[in-house]
Design a protein around this motif. Structure first.
Motif: not given
Ligand code: FES
Length: 144
Positions: A104-126
């Motif tokens: 699982i990486d950030d991209g996998t999680v982003f695909k599930v979430l579909q959209e979150i604000p760009v400034k919140k992408h580091h939250c996926i990393q956490l």
């Protein structure tokens, strides 16, 4: 509907509107509002905590059964992005093995979430780093 139920549903509606305006998808908002995997597994086999550079903190606990992730929960002291990402990670890894969880990486999680604000992408990393830290600790324990 009681007055309290009406107040709760009004609050959820206004949170939903705020998050939609900030750039969160309906899926991400539902994860944030419902928090389906928030909590702590007391008899967990795998666990870790992590604090992000923003100061937000999360912990993951995972229970295994026969090589498969039977259950996982996150405790999150953080923003809507962190909570929705953590909840999405659990839906991705539940019922899967540790190799899959590791992939699982950030991209996998982003695909599930579909959209979150760009400034919140580091939250996926956490959320992902917390998972990987737990898996690393588990590997070390296994090889000791
Ligand atoms: Fe810290 Fe989202 S702002 S994890």
């Amino acid at each position: 509907m009681t007055q309290i139920q009406a107040a709760v549903s009004d609050e959820a509606k206004s949170i939903e509107e705020m998050l939609t305006a900030s750039g969160y998808s309906k899926t991400a908002i539902a994860y944030y509002i419902n928090k389906p995997h928030m909590g702590h597994i007391s008899d967990a086999d795998i666990a870790s905590n992590m604090t992000g550079t923003c100061g937000d903190t999360m912990g993951i606990t995972i229970r295994m059964n026969d090589g498969i992730i039977e259950d996982a929960k996150y405790q999150v002291m953080g923003c809507a992005g962190a909570i929705s990402a953590a909840m999405a990670v659990v839906d991705l890894i539940k019922g899967k093995d540790l190799d899959y969880a590791r992939s699982i990486d950030d991209g996998t999680v982003f695909k599930v979430l579909q959209e979150i604000p760009v400034k919140k992408h580091h939250c996926i990393q956490l959320a992902v780093k917390t998972l990987h830290k737990a898996l690393d600790a588990h590997n070390l324990k296994q090889s000791a």
